[in-house]
Motif scaffolding. Sequence first.
Motif, mmCIF file in Angstrom:
data_model
loop_
_atom_site.group_PDB
_atom_site.id
_atom_site.type_symbol
_atom_site.label_atom_id
_atom_site.label_comp_id
_atom_site.label_asym_id
_atom_site.label_seq_id
_atom_site.Cartn_x
_atom_site.Cartn_y
_atom_site.Cartn_z
ATOM 1 N N GLY A 263 78.712 -53.386 -80.281
ATOM 2 C CA GLY A 263 78.872 -52.488 -81.420
ATOM 3 C C GLY A 263 77.800 -52.659 -82.483
ATOM 4 O O GLY A 263 77.937 -52.145 -83.590
ATOM 5 N N THR A 264 76.721 -53.347 -82.168
ATOM 6 C CA THR A 264 75.632 -53.565 -83.120
ATOM 7 C C THR A 264 74.753 -52.322 -83.192
ATOM 8 O O THR A 264 74.362 -51.766 -82.171
ATOM 9 C CB THR A 264 74.793 -54.779 -82.708
ATOM 10 O OG1 THR A 264 75.645 -55.923 -82.610
ATOM 11 C CG2 THR A 264 73.708 -55.053 -83.728
ATOM 12 N N HIS A 280 83.869 -37.458 -92.652
ATOM 13 C CA HIS A 280 84.460 -38.505 -91.828
ATOM 14 C C HIS A 280 85.848 -38.806 -92.352
ATOM 15 O O HIS A 280 86.045 -39.033 -93.549
ATOM 16 C CB HIS A 280 83.597 -39.765 -91.867
ATOM 17 C CG HIS A 280 84.212 -40.929 -91.148
ATOM 18 N ND1 HIS A 280 84.244 -41.022 -89.784
ATOM 19 C CD2 HIS A 280 84.821 -42.043 -91.613
ATOM 20 C CE1 HIS A 280 84.847 -42.133 -89.432
ATOM 21 N NE2 HIS A 280 85.207 -42.778 -90.523
ATOM 22 N N SER A 282 90.240 -39.923 -90.903
ATOM 23 C CA SER A 282 91.099 -40.370 -89.812
ATOM 24 C C SER A 282 92.459 -39.696 -89.930
ATOM 25 O O SER A 282 93.022 -39.594 -91.028
ATOM 26 C CB SER A 282 91.284 -41.895 -89.840
ATOM 27 O OG SER A 282 90.026 -42.522 -89.701
ATOM 28 N N ASN A 338 78.323 -46.280 -95.754
ATOM 29 C CA ASN A 338 79.225 -47.286 -96.311
ATOM 30 C C ASN A 338 80.271 -46.631 -97.210
ATOM 31 O O ASN A 338 81.439 -47.050 -97.245
ATOM 32 C CB ASN A 338 78.434 -48.325 -97.110
ATOM 33 C CG ASN A 338 77.684 -49.286 -96.210
ATOM 34 O OD1 ASN A 338 78.079 -49.494 -95.068
ATOM 35 N ND2 ASN A 338 76.617 -49.859 -96.717
ATOM 36 N N GLY A 341 83.081 -45.437 -95.334
ATOM 37 C CA GLY A 341 83.907 -46.476 -94.733
ATOM 38 C C GLY A 341 83.844 -46.478 -93.223
ATOM 39 O O GLY A 341 84.864 -46.671 -92.560
ATOM 40 N N THR A 342 82.672 -46.295 -92.661
ATOM 41 C CA THR A 342 82.540 -46.199 -91.207
ATOM 42 C C THR A 342 82.538 -47.574 -90.568
ATOM 43 O O THR A 342 81.988 -48.534 -91.097
ATOM 44 C CB THR A 342 81.241 -45.475 -90.824
ATOM 45 O OG1 THR A 342 80.131 -46.172 -91.400
ATOM 46 C CG2 THR A 342 81.250 -44.051 -91.324
ATOM 47 N N THR A 343 83.159 -47.655 -89.406
ATOM 48 C CA THR A 343 83.091 -48.836 -88.555
ATOM 49 C C THR A 343 81.894 -48.686 -87.621
ATOM 50 O O THR A 343 81.314 -47.594 -87.516
ATOM 51 C CB THR A 343 84.379 -48.988 -87.743
ATOM 52 O OG1 THR A 343 84.514 -47.845 -86.883
ATOM 53 C CG2 THR A 343 85.584 -49.086 -88.655
ATOM 54 N N PRO A 344 81.475 -49.749 -86.897
ATOM 55 C CA PRO A 344 80.354 -49.602 -85.970
ATOM 56 C C PRO A 344 80.543 -48.495 -84.946
ATOM 57 O O PRO A 344 79.602 -47.747 -84.653
ATOM 58 C CB PRO A 344 80.278 -50.991 -85.312
ATOM 59 C CG PRO A 344 80.799 -51.924 -86.340
ATOM 60 C CD PRO A 344 81.879 -51.159 -87.046
ATOM 61 N N SER A 345 81.759 -48.357 -84.405
ATOM 62 C CA SER A 345 81.982 -47.294 -83.421
ATOM 63 C C SER A 345 81.867 -45.920 -84.066
ATOM 64 O O SER A 345 81.321 -44.977 -83.485
ATOM 65 C CB SER A 345 83.357 -47.463 -82.765
ATOM 66 O OG SER A 345 84.387 -47.451 -83.749
ATOM 67 N N ASP A 346 82.387 -45.782 -85.304
ATOM 68 C CA ASP A 346 82.252 -44.516 -86.011
ATOM 69 C C ASP A 346 80.791 -44.218 -86.320
ATOM 70 O O ASP A 346 80.348 -43.069 -86.252
ATOM 71 C CB ASP A 346 83.051 -44.545 -87.318
ATOM 72 C CG ASP A 346 84.546 -44.630 -87.075
ATOM 73 O OD1 ASP A 346 84.987 -44.182 -85.999
ATOM 74 O OD2 ASP A 346 85.263 -45.163 -87.936
ATOM 75 N N LEU A 347 80.042 -45.269 -86.684
ATOM 76 C CA LEU A 347 78.628 -45.083 -87.002
ATOM 77 C C LEU A 347 77.863 -44.556 -85.807
ATOM 78 O O LEU A 347 77.016 -43.659 -85.939
ATOM 79 C CB LEU A 347 78.041 -46.411 -87.485
ATOM 80 C CG LEU A 347 76.547 -46.408 -87.834
ATOM 81 C CD1 LEU A 347 76.251 -45.389 -88.915
ATOM 82 C CD2 LEU A 347 76.100 -47.796 -88.259
#
Length: 367
Positions: A263-264, A280, A282, A338, A341-347
């Motif tokens: 996820g990097t 974005h 949920s 940021n 509020g995105t996570t790596p998968s969302d990014l």
Amino acid sequence: MRTLRHILFAAAATCAALASPAAAERVRDLGAFQSVRGNQLTGYGIVVGLDGTGDDNFAYTAEAMRGVTNRLGFQLPPGVNPALRNAAAVMITADLPAFAKPGQRIDITVSAIGRARSLRGGALIMSPLYGADGQIYAMAQGSLAVGGLGVTGRDGSSLTVNVPTVGRIPEGATVERGVAVAFETQPLLRWNLFQADFLTISRVRDAINSRLPGAASVEDGATLALALPAGADLRAGLMAEIEMLDVNPAEAAARVVVNSRTGTVVISSAVRLAPAAISHGSLVVRVEETPRVVQPEPFGNGRTAVEEDSAVSIEEEGSRVALFEPGASLAEVVDALNMLGTTPSDLVAILEALKQAGSLKAEMLVI
């Protein structure tokens, strides 16, 4: 006022440092001469002296042991298969440096190829190391240094730390033959960039020609042809000077690298965005089940039953929209993502959508 002036001066100095171009790099850090390189060596051998952790009648080990005993003048009786719990068949690998001469010593790596559980405490019997041309370039022998540990109990339980089937022998091989480079007699020496780039190779050419007029010419995006005077002593000095020249390399290409396993996500500083808006959010759907047990009345003919009670709710978390102006920089992209509020998968999903929409001006690599 004096404190304010100090703060403004520090801020101006910081901005000037951030706006200054990247520091120059040495030519030797950008590429290497084509004829000056190492060569890989491989070999097959036997490790002996193991404490019952060897191959145990592994066919290749038995055949190799027969070869070893034959070289020593002792022949095993035909049809006899020795028990080899204290020996293991191994592959040997090493790197032969450029300009290595007979008598010099190099490090080797020894890896088990059979059913051996550990090479700890073993010693490698003298084995030849071959190059790509099939010629012997070194002889390997010595005691192994193994960083791993494996323990097995009688009930079948086991514990392994690191990898006990791979070891190293520092200076475990002696060079028997060198590789002819002949850099002193070649009409042209070639220098190759580690990463092809037309702007960088042009700047390296200009830096060399400013020191040695007319010596360098570009062959392609990664290679320079150098016309230097013949002779090992003269060429070695000129090559040393060329390697120490300072060059400002071209800015790296705009690139986004995504590691799908961890996820990097890495975004280079050259990434820019065309005008785009990102939304974005949920959607959370909750279903709660609370079954209830219903008992019949006393002396009734009814039966105990279970009554289902379900509660369904839908919540949409706060969704935000980020608007990117033309030519948005990396800092603006990171700040906006940021804020969402995105996570790596969302990014990753957002970057892929921007790429498909034509707003992300960068190459995406998934590793």
